[in-house]
Enzyme design. Sequence first.
Site, PDB file in Angstrom:
ATOM      1  N   ARG A 172      25.370  82.659  11.343  1.00 22.11           N
ATOM      2  CA  ARG A 172      26.806  82.348  11.312  1.00 22.11           C
ATOM      3  C   ARG A 172      27.515  82.748  12.606  1.00 22.11           C
ATOM      4  NH1 ARG A 172      28.381  83.517   5.479  1.00 22.11           N
ATOM      5  NH2 ARG A 172      29.842  85.041   6.282  1.00 22.11           N
ATOM      6  N   ARG A 195      36.724  85.523   0.878  1.00 24.45           N
ATOM      7  CA  ARG A 195      36.511  84.707  -0.329  1.00 24.45           C
ATOM      8  C   ARG A 195      37.446  85.311  -1.366  1.00 24.45           C
ATOM      9  NH1 ARG A 195      31.962  81.808   0.978  1.00 24.45           N
ATOM     10  NH2 ARG A 195      30.315  82.863   2.129  1.00 24.45           N
ATOM     11  N   SER A 196      38.592  84.663  -1.588  1.00 21.47           N
ATOM     12  CA  SER A 196      39.642  85.271  -2.409  1.00 21.47           C
ATOM     13  C   SER A 196      39.453  84.962  -3.893  1.00 21.47           C
ATOM     14  CB  SER A 196      41.015  84.766  -1.949  1.00 21.47           C
ATOM     15  OG  SER A 196      42.016  85.261  -2.792  1.00 21.47           O
ATOM     16  N   GLU A 207       5.150  73.462  10.202  1.00 21.13           N
ATOM     17  CA  GLU A 207       4.117  72.818   9.365  1.00 21.13           C
ATOM     18  C   GLU A 207       4.607  72.547   7.949  1.00 21.13           C
ATOM     19  OE1 GLU A 207       3.145  75.368  11.600  1.00 21.13           O
ATOM     20  OE2 GLU A 207       2.519  73.654  12.807  1.00 21.13           O
ATOM     21  N   ARG A 264      -1.494  84.059  11.948  1.00 19.43           N
ATOM     22  CA  ARG A 264      -0.585  84.401  10.846  1.00 19.43           C
ATOM     23  C   ARG A 264       0.241  83.191  10.399  1.00 19.43           C
ATOM     24  NH1 ARG A 264       2.075  89.998  13.147  1.00 19.43           N
ATOM     25  NH2 ARG A 264       0.570  91.402  12.206  1.00 19.43           N
ATOM     26  N   GLY A 285       8.875  71.502  14.979  1.00 18.26           N
ATOM     27  CA  GLY A 285       7.427  71.287  14.854  1.00 18.26           C
ATOM     28  C   GLY A 285       6.783  72.205  13.841  1.00 18.26           C
ATOM     29  N   ASP A 316      26.668  75.238   6.135  1.00 19.13           N
ATOM     30  CA  ASP A 316      25.808  74.585   5.129  1.00 19.13           C
ATOM     31  C   ASP A 316      25.801  73.051   5.263  1.00 19.13           C
ATOM     32  OD1 ASP A 316      25.586  77.171   4.279  1.00 19.13           O
ATOM     33  OD2 ASP A 316      26.874  76.934   2.521  1.00 19.13           O
ATOM     34  N   GLY A 326      32.915  81.418   4.255  1.00 18.10           N
ATOM     35  CA  GLY A 326      32.020  81.847   5.337  1.00 18.10           C
ATOM     36  C   GLY A 326      32.560  81.419   6.693  1.00 18.10           C
ATOM     37  N   HIS A 370      22.671  86.410   8.231  1.00 22.19           N
ATOM     38  CA  HIS A 370      23.990  86.129   8.805  1.00 22.19           C
ATOM     39  C   HIS A 370      23.987  85.905  10.310  1.00 22.19           C
ATOM     40  CE1 HIS A 370      25.149  87.448   4.822  1.00 22.19           C
ATOM     41  NE2 HIS A 370      26.320  86.885   5.037  1.00 22.19           N
ATOM     42  N   ASP A 424      33.584  74.011   0.478  1.00 23.48           N
ATOM     43  CA  ASP A 424      33.998  73.377  -0.780  1.00 23.48           C
ATOM     44  C   ASP A 424      34.793  74.310  -1.707  1.00 23.48           C
ATOM     45  OD1 ASP A 424      31.700  74.804  -1.143  1.00 23.48           O
ATOM     46  OD2 ASP A 424      30.536  73.155  -2.002  1.00 23.48           O
ATOM     47  N   GLY A 425      34.439  75.590  -1.755  1.00 19.65           N
ATOM     48  CA  GLY A 425      35.194  76.535  -2.594  1.00 19.65           C
ATOM     49  C   GLY A 425      36.636  76.632  -2.129  1.00 19.65           C
ATOM     50  N   GLY A 465      22.205  78.137   3.725  1.00 18.91           N
ATOM     51  CA  GLY A 465      22.540  76.778   3.294  1.00 18.91           C
ATOM     52  C   GLY A 465      22.950  76.707   1.838  1.00 18.91           C
ATOM     53  N   ARG A 466      22.902  77.839   1.172  1.00 16.35           N
ATOM     54  CA  ARG A 466      23.213  77.897  -0.265  1.00 16.35           C
ATOM     55  C   ARG A 466      22.334  76.887  -1.008  1.00 16.35           C
ATOM     56  NH1 ARG A 466      27.672  80.777  -2.168  1.00 16.35           N
ATOM     57  NH2 ARG A 466      28.767  80.788  -0.206  1.00 16.35           N
ATOM     58  N   THR A 511      31.703  74.771   7.577  1.00 14.49           N
ATOM     59  CA  THR A 511      30.658  75.563   6.924  1.00 14.49           C
ATOM     60  C   THR A 511      29.320  75.247   7.565  1.00 14.49           C
ATOM     61  OG1 THR A 511      29.325  75.856   4.923  1.00 14.49           O
ATOM     62  CG2 THR A 511      30.587  73.822   5.044  1.00 14.49           C
ATOM     63  N   ASP A 569      27.545  70.858   3.695  1.00 18.09           N
ATOM     64  CA  ASP A 569      27.375  70.361   2.322  1.00 18.09           C
ATOM     65  C   ASP A 569      28.671  69.824   1.717  1.00 18.09           C
ATOM     66  OD1 ASP A 569      28.741  72.739   2.133  1.00 18.09           O
ATOM     67  OD2 ASP A 569      27.560  73.545   0.471  1.00 18.09           O
TER      68      ASP A 569
HETATM   69  O1  F6P Z   1      28.506  79.097   2.913  1.00 18.15           O
HETATM   70  C1  F6P Z   1      28.067  79.712   4.070  1.00 18.15           C
HETATM   71  C2  F6P Z   1      27.052  80.774   3.761  1.00 18.15           C
HETATM   72  O2  F6P Z   1      26.647  81.370   4.971  1.00 18.15           O
HETATM   73  C3  F6P Z   1      25.829  80.310   2.941  1.00 18.15           C
HETATM   74  O3  F6P Z   1      24.881  79.643   3.739  1.00 18.15           O
HETATM   75  C4  F6P Z   1      25.344  81.597   2.364  1.00 18.15           C
HETATM   76  O4  F6P Z   1      24.614  81.372   1.174  1.00 18.15           O
HETATM   77  C5  F6P Z   1      26.618  82.339   2.082  1.00 18.15           C
HETATM   78  O5  F6P Z   1      27.614  81.785   2.942  1.00 18.15           O
HETATM   79  C6  F6P Z   1      26.564  83.824   2.307  1.00 18.15           C
HETATM   80  O6  F6P Z   1      27.785  84.330   1.921  1.00 18.15           O
HETATM   81  P1  F6P Z   1      28.300  85.802   2.243  1.00 18.15           P
HETATM   82  O7  F6P Z   1      28.650  85.862   3.706  1.00 18.15           O
HETATM   83  O8  F6P Z   1      29.491  85.963   1.375  1.00 18.15           O
HETATM   84  O9  F6P Z   1      27.163  86.726   1.929  1.00 18.15           O
END
Ligand code: F6P
Length: 316
Positions: free
Chosen positions: A254, A72-73, A188, A163, A186, A128, A11, A251, A103-104, A171-172, A126, A130
Site C-alpha cells: 500500500r 474505516r469508520s 509458475e 526452493r 513469470g 484491490d 485503505g 501492507h 466499495d465500503g 486484494g481481499r 483501492t 475491485d
Molecule cells: O482494501 C485494501 C486492503 O489493503 C486489502 O487488500 C486488504 O485486505 C485490506 O485493505 C487490509 O486492511 P487493513 O489495512 O485494515 O488491515
Amino acid sequence: MKNIAILCSGGDVSGMNPALKRFVEYAKEKQLTPFFIYDGYEGLIDNNIKEASYSDVSGIITRGGTKIGSARSKRFMLAEFRIIAKKNLDALEIDMLLVLGGDGTFEGLNIFYKEHKVQFCAIPSTIDNDINGTDYCLGVDTALNVIKTSLDAIRDTASSFSRAFVIETMGRDCGYLALVTHLTSGSELCLIPEIEYEFSSYTEKFKAQIKNGRRYFISIISEGIKQDAGEVAEWFERDVGIEARVIILGHVQRGGNPSVQDRLMAYEFVTNAIDALLRGEEKSVICHEAKGFNFKSIEEVTSKKKVLDVKLLSYL
Ligand code: F6P
C-alpha cells in the site's frame, strides 16, 4: 466563493497525496475554497475539517499514503453520526464533496446522499481494483510496481537455492493484483479466489519439472483464496518434494513513491471530478474505462503523424 471538501477513507493508496495536491490547486483555480476532512468519515463526524492552502500540499506529490489520514469508520454506519456529519458540513457551508475510497466507502456515501443530499463525486481508490464500473482504481499501478520490485528480489534468492516460494498478495476477495503479478513475473503458479483449483492438478507436472532440472518455483497467491500460504507451502514440501518458504507481502503493497501512472490518474480523476461537480453532477463515481485492443491497417497507421492526446493538452 463556494466551499468544497475532500476526504480519504478505507485503505490508503499511493496516489492520494498527488490527488490532494491537484484538489487544492484546481479548486482555487476554479474560485472554490478547498477544505480537508481529516481521517475519513471519522473527521467528518468529529468536525476535523480545515481550510487547505498551497503550503499544505507542497512537496507531497512524491509521498505514498495520505497526508490527511484515512479510517474505516464504524460510526458512519449509524444514522445518528451521519446527522452530525451533515451539521458539520453545513456549519462550514460545504456543499460539495470529493471522496476517495473503495466499495465500503462508497456504500456509506450512497446512504449519506440518500439521507442528506450532499452533492459528491467519488474517486475509486483501492489497490484491490475491485470496484464495479471502472477498469482502474487509483493506487493499483504503484502497488503492482511495489510487488514487482519485491518479487524480482525474491527471485534472486529463490534461484540460489532449490526452493519453492509462496508469495501472498493483498486484494481481499479480488485476485487482480495476484493475476497481473503472475502474468508479468513469470511465476509458475497463480491461485486467486475467482478460479477453482486443485493442488493435485499441479503435483505431477511440478515433480516432472524438478526431474527435468527445475531448481525453484515462484507461486503467487491472493489473500482471498481458501487455503492460506502455509498450506500451499506444506503441499510443495509434502507432495511436490521441494523445500518451501512463505512470504506475506502485506501492507508494504500500500505504500511507496506514487508511480507516474498514479500521479497522472490522480490529476485526471480530481480535475474531472471537480468539473463534474461544477456542472451539477449530484452523486457520481468517476470511472475510467480502457479501450482495449483493436486492429488498423498498416496504411492507416503509417499515413499520419501521431499527435499529442488532446485531453492531456487541455490541462495545460
Ligand atoms: O482494501 C485494501 C486492503 O489493503 C486489502 O487488500 C486488504 O485486505 C485490506 O485493505 C487490509 O486492511 P487493513 O489495512 O485494515 O488491515
